[in-house]
Design a protein around this motif. Structure first.
Motif, short mmCIF file in Angstrom:
data_model
loop_
_atom_site.label_atom_id
_atom_site.label_comp_id
_atom_site.label_asym_id
_atom_site.label_seq_id
_atom_site.Cartn_x
_atom_site.Cartn_y
_atom_site.Cartn_z
N PHE A 376 41.37 29.80 40.26
CA PHE A 376 40.57 31.26 40.31
C PHE A 376 40.95 31.64 41.88
O PHE A 376 40.43 33.04 41.61
CB PHE A 376 38.83 30.41 40.64
N GLU A 377 42.27 31.01 42.68
CA GLU A 377 42.56 32.21 44.01
C GLU A 377 43.13 32.72 43.08
O GLU A 377 43.38 34.28 43.42
CB GLU A 377 43.25 30.62 44.51
N SER A 378 44.16 32.61 42.24
CA SER A 378 44.43 34.20 41.44
C SER A 378 44.36 34.78 40.99
O SER A 378 44.42 35.70 40.88
CB SER A 378 45.62 32.84 40.31
N GLN A 379 43.25 34.54 40.70
CA GLN A 379 42.17 35.58 39.55
C GLN A 379 40.70 36.46 39.68
O GLN A 379 40.65 37.02 39.48
CB GLN A 379 42.02 34.45 38.29
N LEU A 380 40.55 35.59 40.95
CA LEU A 380 39.46 36.55 41.82
C LEU A 380 39.58 37.38 42.61
O LEU A 380 40.37 37.71 43.31
CB LEU A 380 38.66 35.71 42.05
N ILE A 381 38.74 38.64 42.11
CA ILE A 381 39.57 39.95 43.24
C ILE A 381 38.50 39.72 44.31
O ILE A 381 38.88 40.01 45.64
CB ILE A 381 38.61 40.71 42.06
N ASP A 382 37.76 39.02 44.75
CA ASP A 382 36.60 38.90 45.27
C ASP A 382 37.19 37.22 46.22
O ASP A 382 36.21 36.29 47.08
CB ASP A 382 35.33 38.18 45.64
#
Length: 431
Positions: A376-382
């Motif tokens: 999630f850290e890598s993929q999320l814009i937010d």
């Protein structure tokens, strides 16, 4: 001339930025800087990019917009690349600055960098002054010390709402005194070791970084569409741009502050009346505060497998095939798959989706929850360090959930929140 450095980080805005306002007040001229920390553009131990291309693109847009807005006031942004603990002292030396103003950090890696820079600047007879600019409530105004903050959100919320007040916002400066700052030179995605990824046209919203875009979104959601008035009823939907505020990316990058949103909610209530929906948006901002204060309280514990829990059920360390299936959206659950494909193709996922895919990861796949959090850290814009890791620990049963082991019945959730299968039809290949 008394010169200060203003070190922008995840506070990329002029409005309600105490760091900037205090620097202007205490200095004859300021030099705004942003440092691309090379450690933020490396692979994590799980093999993911620490900052993926969606978020990096949003970051570049936000920095460009900040520079544009600074130049309108007679200033501009100096771009640094490398390690902040090397680059910040260099820029201090170059401008003979006596003070560096910056946002105060709470998470482990960021706090370590902050401490190191503080020690280096001290030797240069330069002071680092930090300000808390990311929360709705100021830590000093809470009705308990950080060590005694309740670990259960409801207890924290009720006491805080009753006994704490929200500080007034800081207006944006009207002009800024700076030495001549050369035109901005932003790195490209390739410079950051990333490839451009176009956001899928099916995306709930086409995010664009920057304070100007954040204010446009707020104006649209509150006043043009008046969707704020029905936020509580629609927030668990999964398709389209208006079922939720979508402020999260701008909040995470600091293009807008929680207090700015709060003050506009209050203005909206004066014009159109208060209801459960207007309150619920503030309620969600309180969740953000809660996780940030939890990080101040527990520091590194949110990055440990056991989290802040006393005990943790055993799980598998890592199953490469199951992890790949989860990431690619090829698991046995269509609902999980649709959400994971949305994340992969857009850098965004609804709150309802996040809870379900995290529950599936922890309970069905039984893998180390921190691997999911790292993806999630890598993929999320937010991506926001406190909200991301705090929420994952919560779903894994090692965080702030008083129920300790929250299990989502994914099929029931799909029936409840995607009754007609509209969301799944949007993201899954036609069979």
């Amino acid at each position: 001339m008394k010169t200060a450095i203003v070190w922008f980080k995840t506070d990329l805005r002029l409005f309600d930025n105490e760091t900037l306002i205090k620097a202007i007040a205490q200095s004859e001229q300021i030099v705004p800087v942003y440092c691309f920390d090379e450690d933020h553009f490396k692979k994590t131990q799980n093999g993911f990019d620490k900052t993926g291309s969606y978020r990096a693109q949003f970051l570049l847009e936000s920095i460009q917009n900040l520079d544009d807005n600074l130049r309108k006031l007679g200033s501009g942004l100096v771009i640094l690349k490398g390690k902040p603990e090397i680059e910040i002292p260099k820029i201090v030396s170059h401008y003979r600055a006596k003070k560096v103003f910056a946002k105060r950090e709470v998470a482990f890696e960021e706090k370590n960098v902050e401490h190191e820079i503080q020690e280096l600047l001290f030797k240069m007879r330069c002071e680092l002054e930090t300000f808390s600019t990311s929360t709705l409530y100021h830590a000093e105004d809470l009705p308990f010390s950080i060590k005694k903050i309740p670990d259960v959100f409801t207890v924290f919320r009720k006491k805080t709402e009753l006994d704490a007040t929200i500080r007034a916002i800081f207006e944006a400066p009207e002009s800024i005194q700076s030495p001549e700052i050369p035109p901005i030179e932003l790195p490209t995605l390739a410079d950051l070791n990333l490839e451009f990824e176009k956001i899928d046209k099916r995306a709930a919203i086409q995010f664009k970084g920057g304070e100007s875009e954040a204010m446009n979104r707020l104006n649209y959601y509150f006043y043009e569409s008046k969707k704020l008035a029905v936020y509580k009823e629609t927030r668990n939907e999964m398709v389209g741009s208006d079922y939720s505020s979508k402020f999260s990316a701008w909040l995470a990058m600091g293009c807008i502050s929680p207090r700015t949103i709060y003050s506009e909610v209050k203005k909206f209530e004066e014009l159109h009346g208060a209801n459960d929906s207007t309150y619920w948006l503030i309620f969600e901002l309180l969740w953000r505060d809660f996780f940030r204060f939890m990080f101040k309280k527990y520091q590194t514990k949110f990055f440990l497998y056991s989290g802040i829990a006393v005990d943790k059920p055993n799980s598998k360390e890592k199953n490469e095939a199951a992890l790949k299936s989860w990431i690619e959206g090829t698991t046995e659950s269509e609902f999980v798959n649709a959400n994971m494909i949305e994340l992969k193709e857009t850098g965004f996922m609804s709150n309802r989706g996040r809870q379900n895919v995290a529950s599936y990861f922890c309970n069905e796949l039984q893998m180390d929850w921190r691997i999911g959090a790292a993806y999630f850290e890598s993929q999320l814009i937010d991506y926001d360090v406190c909200s991301n890791w705090g929420n994952w620990a919560y779903l894994a049963g090692v965080g702030n959930d008083p129920r300790k082991h929250r299990y989502f019945n994914i099929e029931k959730q799909a029936k409840d929140y995607d009754k007609e299968g509209e969301f799944r039809k949007l993201w899954l290949p036609v069979k």
